[in-house]
Design a protein around this motif. Sequence first.
Motif, PDB file in Angstrom:
ATOM      1  N   MET A 124      53.877  94.118 -13.797  1.00  0.00           N
ATOM      2  CA  MET A 124      53.063  95.289 -13.491  1.00  0.00           C
ATOM      3  C   MET A 124      53.945  96.359 -12.896  1.00  0.00           C
ATOM      4  SD  MET A 124      49.717  95.548 -11.059  1.00  0.00           S
ATOM      5  CE  MET A 124      50.632  94.953  -9.686  1.00  0.00           C
ATOM      6  N   ALA A 125      53.928  97.532 -13.507  1.00  0.00           N
ATOM      7  CA  ALA A 125      54.741  98.641 -13.017  1.00  0.00           C
ATOM      8  C   ALA A 125      54.157  99.157 -11.727  1.00  0.00           C
ATOM      9  CB  ALA A 125      54.792  99.754 -14.061  1.00  0.00           C
ATOM     10  N   GLU A 126      54.989  99.807 -10.918  1.00  0.00           N
ATOM     11  CA  GLU A 126      54.561 100.276  -9.605  1.00  0.00           C
ATOM     12  C   GLU A 126      55.118 101.664  -9.378  1.00  0.00           C
ATOM     13  OE1 GLU A 126      54.817  98.899  -4.924  1.00  0.00           O
ATOM     14  OE2 GLU A 126      55.546  97.617  -6.535  1.00  0.00           O
ATOM     15  N   GLN A 144      53.464  67.157 -10.403  1.00  0.00           N
ATOM     16  CA  GLN A 144      52.867  68.447 -10.064  1.00  0.00           C
ATOM     17  C   GLN A 144      53.910  69.574 -10.190  1.00  0.00           C
ATOM     18  OE1 GLN A 144      51.269  68.588  -6.136  1.00  0.00           O
ATOM     19  NE2 GLN A 144      50.392  70.648  -6.359  1.00  0.00           N
ATOM     20  N   ALA A 145      55.147  69.314  -9.741  1.00  0.00           N
ATOM     21  CA  ALA A 145      56.192  70.323  -9.855  1.00  0.00           C
ATOM     22  C   ALA A 145      56.513  70.627 -11.304  1.00  0.00           C
ATOM     23  CB  ALA A 145      57.452  69.846  -9.116  1.00  0.00           C
ATOM     24  N   VAL A 146      56.509  69.593 -12.168  1.00  0.00           N
ATOM     25  CA  VAL A 146      56.771  69.801 -13.590  1.00  0.00           C
ATOM     26  C   VAL A 146      55.675  70.640 -14.225  1.00  0.00           C
ATOM     27  CG1 VAL A 146      57.009  68.636 -15.809  1.00  0.00           C
ATOM     28  CG2 VAL A 146      58.158  67.704 -13.804  1.00  0.00           C
ATOM     29  N   ASN A 147      54.423  70.367 -13.844  1.00  0.00           N
ATOM     30  CA  ASN A 147      53.305  71.141 -14.391  1.00  0.00           C
ATOM     31  C   ASN A 147      53.396  72.605 -13.979  1.00  0.00           C
ATOM     32  OD1 ASN A 147      52.277  68.834 -15.574  1.00  0.00           O
ATOM     33  ND2 ASN A 147      50.957  68.331 -13.819  1.00  0.00           N
ATOM     34  N   ARG A 148      53.763  72.860 -12.716  1.00  0.00           N
ATOM     35  CA  ARG A 148      53.911  74.236 -12.257  1.00  0.00           C
ATOM     36  C   ARG A 148      55.027  74.961 -13.001  1.00  0.00           C
ATOM     37  NH1 ARG A 148      53.314  73.898  -5.645  1.00  0.00           N
ATOM     38  NH2 ARG A 148      51.068  73.375  -5.594  1.00  0.00           N
ATOM     39  N   LEU A 149      56.119  74.245 -13.242  1.00  0.00           N
ATOM     40  CA  LEU A 149      57.236  74.844 -13.971  1.00  0.00           C
ATOM     41  C   LEU A 149      56.836  75.209 -15.389  1.00  0.00           C
ATOM     42  CD1 LEU A 149      60.221  75.626 -14.106  1.00  0.00           C
ATOM     43  CD2 LEU A 149      60.749  73.258 -14.731  1.00  0.00           C
ATOM     44  N   MET A 150      56.092  74.315 -16.045  1.00  0.00           N
ATOM     45  CA  MET A 150      55.643  74.587 -17.414  1.00  0.00           C
ATOM     46  C   MET A 150      54.696  75.783 -17.438  1.00  0.00           C
ATOM     47  SD  MET A 150      55.093  70.669 -18.775  1.00  0.00           S
ATOM     48  CE  MET A 150      54.452  71.248 -20.338  1.00  0.00           C
ATOM     49  N   ALA A 151      53.808  75.864 -16.451  1.00  0.00           N
ATOM     50  CA  ALA A 151      52.868  76.982 -16.399  1.00  0.00           C
ATOM     51  C   ALA A 151      53.606  78.300 -16.160  1.00  0.00           C
ATOM     52  CB  ALA A 151      51.836  76.740 -15.298  1.00  0.00           C
ATOM     53  N   THR A 152      54.610  78.249 -15.294  1.00  0.00           N
ATOM     54  CA  THR A 152      55.384  79.468 -15.010  1.00  0.00           C
ATOM     55  C   THR A 152      56.144  79.933 -16.242  1.00  0.00           C
ATOM     56  OG1 THR A 152      55.635  78.736 -12.712  1.00  0.00           O
ATOM     57  CG2 THR A 152      57.104  80.476 -13.476  1.00  0.00           C
ATOM     58  N   GLU A 153      56.731  78.996 -16.983  1.00  0.00           N
ATOM     59  CA  GLU A 153      57.453  79.357 -18.208  1.00  0.00           C
ATOM     60  C   GLU A 153      56.509  79.955 -19.250  1.00  0.00           C
ATOM     61  OE1 GLU A 153      59.412  75.826 -19.449  1.00  0.00           O
ATOM     62  OE2 GLU A 153      61.054  76.005 -17.980  1.00  0.00           O
ATOM     63  N   TRP A 161      54.343  87.419 -20.522  1.00  0.00           N
ATOM     64  CA  TRP A 161      54.682  88.729 -19.971  1.00  0.00           C
ATOM     65  C   TRP A 161      55.788  89.408 -20.775  1.00  0.00           C
ATOM     66  CZ3 TRP A 161      51.957  91.699 -17.064  1.00  0.00           C
ATOM     67  CH2 TRP A 161      51.027  91.170 -16.147  1.00  0.00           C
ATOM     68  N   LEU A 162      56.697  88.600 -21.367  1.00  0.00           N
ATOM     69  CA  LEU A 162      57.752  89.187 -22.181  1.00  0.00           C
ATOM     70  C   LEU A 162      57.223  89.840 -23.442  1.00  0.00           C
ATOM     71  CD1 LEU A 162      60.567  86.464 -21.834  1.00  0.00           C
ATOM     72  CD2 LEU A 162      60.505  88.749 -20.794  1.00  0.00           C
ATOM     73  N   THR A 163      56.094  89.363 -23.928  1.00  0.00           N
ATOM     74  CA  THR A 163      55.512  89.946 -25.146  1.00  0.00           C
ATOM     75  C   THR A 163      54.647  91.173 -24.859  1.00  0.00           C
ATOM     76  OG1 THR A 163      53.644  88.407 -24.970  1.00  0.00           O
ATOM     77  CG2 THR A 163      55.547  87.713 -26.297  1.00  0.00           C
ATOM     78  N   VAL A 164      54.307  91.399 -23.602  1.00  0.00           N
ATOM     79  CA  VAL A 164      53.448  92.529 -23.253  1.00  0.00           C
ATOM     80  C   VAL A 164      54.281  93.787 -23.063  1.00  0.00           C
ATOM     81  CG1 VAL A 164      51.831  93.440 -21.534  1.00  0.00           C
ATOM     82  CG2 VAL A 164      51.737  91.023 -22.181  1.00  0.00           C
ATOM     83  N   GLU A 165      53.882  94.856 -23.659  1.00  0.00           N
ATOM     84  CA  GLU A 165      54.565  96.130 -23.495  1.00  0.00           C
ATOM     85  C   GLU A 165      54.075  96.811 -22.222  1.00  0.00           C
ATOM     86  OE1 GLU A 165      54.100  98.556 -26.886  1.00  0.00           O
ATOM     87  OE2 GLU A 165      55.122  97.161 -28.260  1.00  0.00           O
ATOM     88  N   PRO A 166      54.984  97.337 -21.400  1.00  0.00           N
ATOM     89  CA  PRO A 166      54.554  97.977 -20.151  1.00  0.00           C
ATOM     90  C   PRO A 166      53.788  99.265 -20.423  1.00  0.00           C
ATOM     91  CG  PRO A 166      56.890  98.328 -20.511  1.00  0.00           C
ATOM     92  CD  PRO A 166      56.458  97.366 -21.565  1.00  0.00           C
ATOM     93  N   GLU A 167      52.788  99.520 -19.610  1.00  0.00           N
ATOM     94  CA  GLU A 167      51.975 100.711 -19.733  1.00  0.00           C
ATOM     95  C   GLU A 167      52.011 101.487 -18.427  1.00  0.00           C
ATOM     96  OE1 GLU A 167      48.068  99.599 -20.790  1.00  0.00           O
ATOM     97  OE2 GLU A 167      48.623  98.723 -22.742  1.00  0.00           O
TER      98      GLU A 167
END
Length: 266
Positions: free
Chosen positions: A1-3, A54-63, A69-75
């Motif tokens: 998110m731009a600021e 639990q740590a592995v699941n969090r890592l997968m969710a973050t990835e 977010w990399l596919t979203v163009e900033p607006e």
Amino acid sequence: MAEVKLGGQAAAELSEAAQGELMEQCEEQFAQLEKLQNEMILCEPECCENPQEQAVNRLMATEAELKQWLTVEPELLISNSEVLLQAGKEEMLKLCSELEMVVSCHEAKRDKLRETKELEQKWLEEKKQALIAANDHVERLQTEKGKLSEQSILQDTKAKIQKMKVYHERLMEALGDVLEKHVPPPQNESAANRKKKNITQELHKDLISLNEILELLMNKVLNTPHDPYVTVDDTFWPPYTEMLLRYGIAVRHQGNNFKIRLETFC
């Protein structure tokens, strides 16, 4: 998110309409952020028994979220040209300040390199002068060498040999004077001693002086260095021989006590 960040001075330069629009946009973004935070808290999985899983699941969710977010163009958060212009001015001023710092660093580095270059050039000039002087000296020596003939070299050698002979004779004369003064020959005994020792007086007739003993030892070393020993016979006065041995001037032969040689002085 731009600021979008605007300082107090930048906000003061905006019109009331632009400020109101900007504040409204910020409130909407903060409300959306609060909503997303509440959803994340509600979606937080319960603590499982296995912390590693639990740590592995969090890592997968973050990835997965990162890929999204990399596919979203900033607006742009706001389309008001006045706000965008003011934000652009602030960014440009910040960029100019950073560029000025970079320029200052590069100027200091340039000055340092210029100083180093001047020192190197001075050192190079000194080396060139030294090389020129060395080449001139070599050329002068070669010229002098070419002028010297074999006859002049021979005469110079003869002159040096003559000087060495004269110096050697002076040294021998000085040695003889010292020995004659401080170590008189055995014949120079007092009349009383000669009367008491008639037999010894007869024996002393064939004795040689200490100067002659030293000369024999030196000539032996020079003439036959492979066999520097001299045989001690009746012509050697025993006190002379004992004195030379005691003061380390001469040494005895290891296999024959009647032979001595001059000590090797380093």
